[in-house]
Design an enzyme around this catalytic site. Structure first.
Site, PDB file in Angstrom:
ATOM      1  N   TYR A 149      -6.539   6.139   4.499  1.00 26.43           N
ATOM      2  CA  TYR A 149      -6.693   5.216   3.461  1.00 26.43           C
ATOM      3  C   TYR A 149      -5.820   3.777   3.732  1.00 26.43           C
ATOM      4  O   TYR A 149      -6.454   2.955   3.537  1.00 26.43           O
ATOM      5  CB  TYR A 149      -6.243   5.890   2.167  1.00 26.43           C
ATOM      6  CG  TYR A 149      -5.943   4.897   1.066  1.00 26.43           C
ATOM      7  CD1 TYR A 149      -7.024   4.392   0.270  1.00 26.43           C
ATOM      8  CD2 TYR A 149      -4.708   4.399   0.738  1.00 26.43           C
ATOM      9  CE1 TYR A 149      -6.726   3.478  -0.452  1.00 26.43           C
ATOM     10  CE2 TYR A 149      -4.417   3.211   0.036  1.00 26.43           C
ATOM     11  CZ  TYR A 149      -5.692   2.878  -0.605  1.00 26.43           C
ATOM     12  OH  TYR A 149      -5.526   1.758  -1.689  1.00 26.43           O
ATOM     13  N   GLU A 173       0.964  -1.112   0.080  1.00 29.17           N
ATOM     14  CA  GLU A 173       0.052   0.161   0.049  1.00 29.17           C
ATOM     15  C   GLU A 173       0.970   1.275   0.080  1.00 29.17           C
ATOM     16  O   GLU A 173       0.697   2.148  -0.798  1.00 29.17           O
ATOM     17  CB  GLU A 173      -0.883  -0.084   1.193  1.00 29.17           C
ATOM     18  CG  GLU A 173      -2.091  -1.030   1.258  1.00 29.17           C
ATOM     19  CD  GLU A 173      -2.954  -0.849  -0.148  1.00 29.17           C
ATOM     20  OE1 GLU A 173      -3.148   0.417  -0.781  1.00 29.17           O
ATOM     21  OE2 GLU A 173      -3.518  -1.709  -0.531  1.00 29.17           O
ATOM     22  N   ASP A 214     -10.348   6.920  -1.366  1.00 29.84           N
ATOM     23  CA  ASP A 214      -9.086   7.681  -2.067  1.00 29.84           C
ATOM     24  C   ASP A 214      -9.664   8.552  -3.438  1.00 29.84           C
ATOM     25  O   ASP A 214     -10.821   8.197  -3.686  1.00 29.84           O
ATOM     26  CB  ASP A 214      -7.752   6.816  -2.534  1.00 29.84           C
ATOM     27  CG  ASP A 214      -7.947   5.747  -3.423  1.00 29.84           C
ATOM     28  OD1 ASP A 214      -9.265   5.879  -4.150  1.00 29.84           O
ATOM     29  OD2 ASP A 214      -7.068   5.247  -4.053  1.00 29.84           O
TER      30      ASP A 214
END
Ligand code: SF4
Length: 343
Positions: A126, A43, A144
């Site tokens: 996020y 991520e 996002d």
């Protein structure tokens, strides 16, 4: 324009998206794991790097630092080296610090709760949502820019995505679509739809699984969404560097933890007046960072004696390096490119 989301069956749209993901989701290497450490690394890498560009880095990083403990115990320089080429090096520094945080606060076991994950250095809402939904099944939307764009279009929703409450607004909207189970897959489905189908320009509506429900598409108003009023004006900055060399040796110093390019190496930013007679060339480099346009002037200074180089290094605490040694260190992209030209 008025919000039209009341006309849509939220859950039905969410289920459709999930069904599409099961057959059309991207087959990415990290999709086969639920290991929060690996999901966290990917991520962070793919936040600002395209998948195709970052995959090799991801594999190399995971091979060298396969778990929290190895990462926490590594040298900062080595972590930065494995980040080389990805840019935004503060992400690597934060990963390193967060790994140490996990060792200290959680005995090396990755925290499961969203609120705890959010406390890790460099982890925002996020990323915390992505990790807790994908690895621990928490029903939390990983909102996002993809979510903003897809949802604005599907519901022809004119909520301003540059508004400070956009995250909260679109999170609530997503929660209404999110099936009770499979929150992680739902988040991944939104990411895939946003990056592969509902692209910012030229969305592929004809093959989109949501085209029958998408109000913007059916109204022929895709170009009107998402609504974004504020544009952040980038700041113009000028920097000057001096590539001070004698023969194959030159001077570098590690940056501190302030401003941009934390902990990366750079050339001197000033030289004694007496060195100006040894200036041989100047190169101008334009470089864009998020919200910053940099103009960088790099002057090349050829010193006539090794003593001058040594004295300067000693007095101002610089390291004397050569190209081979510098290839094992991390520099800001424009300086790294400069070293390639010098080579
Ligand atoms: S139909 Fe088009 S605009 Fe609507 S969600 Fe799909 S790709 Fe995006």
């Amino acid at each position: 324009m008025k919000t039209k989301k009341q006309n849509a069956d939220f859950l039905h749209v969410g289920e459709k998206l999930l069904a599409w993901y099961r057959t059309h989701g991207r087959d990415l290497p990290f999709r086969s794991t639920n290991d929060p450490y690996k999901i966290w690394i990917c991520e962070i890498i793919f936040q600002q790097t395209r998948i195709e560009q970052g995959l090799n880095h991801y594999h190399n990083f995971i091979n060298r630092f396969p778990d929290v403990e190895t990462l926490a115990n590594a040298d900062t320089e080595e972590v930065l080296l494995y980040w080389k080429g990805l840019g935004y090096y503060s992400r690597a520094l934060n990963l390193h610090k967060a790994a140490q945080q996990i060792m200290e606060d959680y005995q090396g076991i990755f925290p499961e709760k969203y609120e705890d994950i959010l406390q890790l250095k460099g982890v925002g809402k996020y990323t915390a949502a992505a990790i807790s939904s994908i690895c621990f099944g928490a029903k939390i939307p990983a909102v996002d820019g993809n979510f903003y764009r897809v949802l604005s279009r599907v519901f022809a929703d004119d909520f301003d995505v540059s508004n400070s409450s956009a995250f909260k607004y679109f999170s609530e909207l997503t929660l209404r679509m999110m099936p009770e189970k499979h929150a992680g897959h739902f988040n991944e489905a939104m990411m895939d739809l946003g990056s592969e189908i509902c692209k910012p320009r030229n969305p592929k509506c004809e093959i989109c699984p949501l085209n029958k429900d998408c109000l913007a598409f059916n109204l022929g108003k895709i170009q009107d969404f998402p609504v974004k009023s504020k544009k952040v004006k980038p700041q113009d900055l000028e920097l000057t560097y001096y590539f001070v060399q004698f023969g194959h040796s030159f001077l570098i110093k590690q940056r501190k933890e302030d401003f941009i390019w934390k902990k990366l190496y750079e050339f001197p930013v000033e030289i004694p007046e007496s060195f100006s007679r040894y200036l041989v060339s100047m190169k101008t480099v334009l470089h864009k960072l998020t919200h910053k346009n940099l103009t960088i002037y790099i002057y090349k200074v050829n010193l006539p004696t090794k003593k001058l180089l040594n004295d300067f290094a000693k007095e101002y605490d610089f390291t004397i390096e050569n190209l081979e040694g510098s290839s094992k260190k991390s520099f800001p992209k424009p300086l790294e490119n400069y070293l390639k030209i010098i080579e």
